[in-house]
Motif scaffolding. Structure first.
Motif, mmCIF file in Angstrom:
data_model
loop_
_atom_site.group_PDB
_atom_site.id
_atom_site.type_symbol
_atom_site.label_atom_id
_atom_site.label_comp_id
_atom_site.label_asym_id
_atom_site.label_seq_id
_atom_site.Cartn_x
_atom_site.Cartn_y
_atom_site.Cartn_z
ATOM 1 N N ILE A 7 -6.995 -9.803 -2.257
ATOM 2 C CA ILE A 7 -5.557 -9.607 -2.420
ATOM 3 C C ILE A 7 -5.172 -9.664 -3.890
ATOM 4 O O ILE A 7 -4.373 -8.885 -4.377
ATOM 5 C CB ILE A 7 -4.793 -10.658 -1.601
ATOM 6 N N TRP A 86 3.384 -6.175 9.593
ATOM 7 C CA TRP A 86 2.107 -5.990 10.282
ATOM 8 C C TRP A 86 2.108 -4.722 11.132
ATOM 9 O O TRP A 86 1.049 -4.232 11.499
ATOM 10 C CB TRP A 86 1.816 -7.191 11.178
ATOM 11 N N SER A 89 1.240 -2.321 8.221
ATOM 12 C CA SER A 89 0.272 -2.823 7.259
ATOM 13 C C SER A 89 -0.517 -3.943 7.941
ATOM 14 O O SER A 89 -0.631 -3.952 9.162
ATOM 15 C CB SER A 89 0.994 -3.317 5.999
ATOM 16 N N GLU A 91 -2.202 -8.306 7.523
ATOM 17 C CA GLU A 91 -2.368 -9.544 6.771
ATOM 18 C C GLU A 91 -3.601 -9.478 5.878
ATOM 19 O O GLU A 91 -3.648 -10.101 4.821
ATOM 20 C CB GLU A 91 -2.481 -10.716 7.762
ATOM 21 N N TRP A 94 -2.564 -6.131 2.344
ATOM 22 C CA TRP A 94 -1.125 -6.002 2.191
ATOM 23 C C TRP A 94 -0.696 -4.611 1.730
ATOM 24 O O TRP A 94 0.454 -4.220 1.925
ATOM 25 C CB TRP A 94 -0.615 -7.020 1.169
ATOM 26 N N PRO A 127 4.776 -10.398 3.607
ATOM 27 C CA PRO A 127 3.598 -11.113 3.106
ATOM 28 C C PRO A 127 3.964 -12.532 2.665
ATOM 29 O O PRO A 127 4.886 -12.737 1.880
ATOM 30 C CB PRO A 127 3.166 -10.250 1.910
ATOM 31 N N PRO A 147 1.870 -12.773 -2.802
ATOM 32 C CA PRO A 147 2.670 -12.235 -1.700
ATOM 33 C C PRO A 147 4.010 -11.667 -2.154
ATOM 34 O O PRO A 147 4.514 -10.714 -1.554
ATOM 35 C CB PRO A 147 2.852 -13.432 -0.769
ATOM 36 N N ALA A 150 3.377 -8.215 -3.253
ATOM 37 C CA ALA A 150 3.173 -7.362 -2.089
ATOM 38 C C ALA A 150 4.482 -7.061 -1.377
ATOM 39 O O ALA A 150 4.719 -5.939 -0.922
ATOM 40 C CB ALA A 150 2.186 -8.021 -1.121
ATOM 41 N N CYS A 151 5.362 -8.050 -1.300
ATOM 42 C CA CYS A 151 6.661 -7.827 -0.681
ATOM 43 C C CYS A 151 7.474 -6.821 -1.487
ATOM 44 O O CYS A 151 8.139 -5.945 -0.927
ATOM 45 C CB CYS A 151 7.406 -9.157 -0.557
ATOM 46 N N HIS A 154 6.310 -3.306 -0.656
ATOM 47 C CA HIS A 154 6.832 -2.736 0.587
ATOM 48 C C HIS A 154 8.304 -2.363 0.466
ATOM 49 O O HIS A 154 8.725 -1.310 0.975
ATOM 50 C CB HIS A 154 6.593 -3.699 1.749
#
Length: 368
Positions: A7, A86, A89, A91, A94, A127, A147, A150-151, A154
């Protein structure tokens, strides 16, 4: 390669696309965002339902046109779509994106336009965070940079995908029910996500769930334009979640059903309309006084609450929201909190277009 290292590698690879989103300390001056107009935000009084087709990735389906048709036909104008990332995508990766699933969300946005329903896209799982995760996640959105990057990835994806669709038709709801954490931590995450979206689509209307699981305003956002904060309509939990196992509250499981009523005296304290006001309305006064707007993104009553009690409580809750000129979205349309196929044992259902309809509840919603 270990999952966390994988990640981190992906996060580093995406850093160019997310330049500026990795700051460890963010304040109001961190972003080039215009000041909010003191007159607040004009929007219709949105009332409607949460649609859960992309809420559970293990049981996800395409959004149903029939749901949009029913909601509009009853006179409502709003749908909130709680989305688990999810669904498109995972876990473990991501940055994986399933275009087929995203096209199903595109279709829901199109259906909203077709039927005159405002569509609110809510990230219910992101995430590093979900309010109802059974087990602790390996990373924490509010503590870790990976995370959060990653958020941002998205939300940037969604901002690019829906750029050009007016905010009268579509809004973004950043994170469902952030936990009870320090204000500074939530403010940092909210600002990064808002900044990421607004870099792509400067005019996008954004809904921010209040802090402490949507029950209190995040007052640090008074400077940010074109946002609405989202509250909740579940107080008291003993009424709204009677016999619901997922909150993990002993009283919900042990309180004698024959003693449940509305109003209710619990441990010597009267729970009534005034008590709901103090819990669900009064905390938002400071936000409103600063020109902020409020919408109740979730509300409703679980199907194990006796129907007469549920209806008496709902009448009080709706009357309070109506006095404030607040819109709302029932959780949900179909199922345990809804008006269709809710599974209540003490309701005389009406057969309606292939569903079992709780007509009494629907009629209450229509006048609320």
């Amino acid at each position: 390669m270990e999952r966390r290292d994988f990640i981190r590698t992906l996060g580093a690879a995406s850093a160019i696309a997310l330049a500026g989103t990795g700051r460890s300390k963010l304040t109001a001056s961190s972003f080039a965002l215009p000041k909010r107009n003191k007159s607040g935000i004009d929007h219709p009084l949105w009332k409607g339902f949460n649609l859960l087709d992309k809420f559970n990735p293990g049981h996800q389906t395409a959004f149903s046109e029939k749901d949009f048709e029913l909601i509009a036909g009853w006179g409502f104008n709003f749908v909130r779509l709680p989305l688990s990332y999810w669904c498109w995508s995972s876990e473990d990766d991501w940055y994986k994106v399933d275009e087929k699933v995203l096209k199903e969300i595109d279709k829901a946005v199109d259906l909203g336009k077709q039927y005159g329903l405002h569509v609110n896209l809510n990230f219910h799982r992101v995430p590093g965070y979900c309010i109802n995760n059974a087990q602790p996640l390996p990373t924490n959105l509010f503590e870790d940079e990976e995370p959060l990057k990653a958020c941002c990835f998205h939300w940037k994806l969604f901002a690019e995908r829906y750029k050009g669709i007016p905010s009268s038709q579509l809004s973004f709801n950043l994170i469902n029910e952030a936990p009870s954490i320090e204000t500074e931590k939530y403010d940092k995450v909210a600002r990064q996500l808002i900044f990421t979206i607004r870099e792509v689509d400067s005019g996008r209307l954004i809904i921010v769930d209040g802090k402490d699981v949507g029950t209190q305003p995040l007052m640090t956002l008074t400077d940010v334009p074109n946002i609405i904060q989202s509250g909740r309509g579940y107080a008291p939990m003993l009424i709204s979640h009677f016999r619901a196992p997922w909150p993990g509250m002993k009283v919900l499981m042990d309180f004698p059903e024959k003693e449940l009523s509305w109003p209710l005296t619990l441990d010597g304290k009267l729970l009534d309309r005034d008590a709901v006001y103090e819990t669900s309305v009064a905390p938002w006064k400071s936000w409103i006084e600063q020109g902020g707007r409020v919408h109740i993104g979730e509300m409703g009553c679980y199907n194990k609450t006796p129907h007469p009690v549920a209806m008496a409580w709902l009448k009080d809750v709706f009357s309070l929201f109506k006095e404030q000129d607040w819109g709302w979205a029932l959780w949900n349309l179909h199922g345990d909190f809804g008006v269709l196929n809710s599974g209540r044992k003490d309701v005389k259902y009406e057969n309606y277009k292939g569903y079992l309809l709780d007509r009494e509840m629907l009629e209450l919603l229509k006048v609320s």
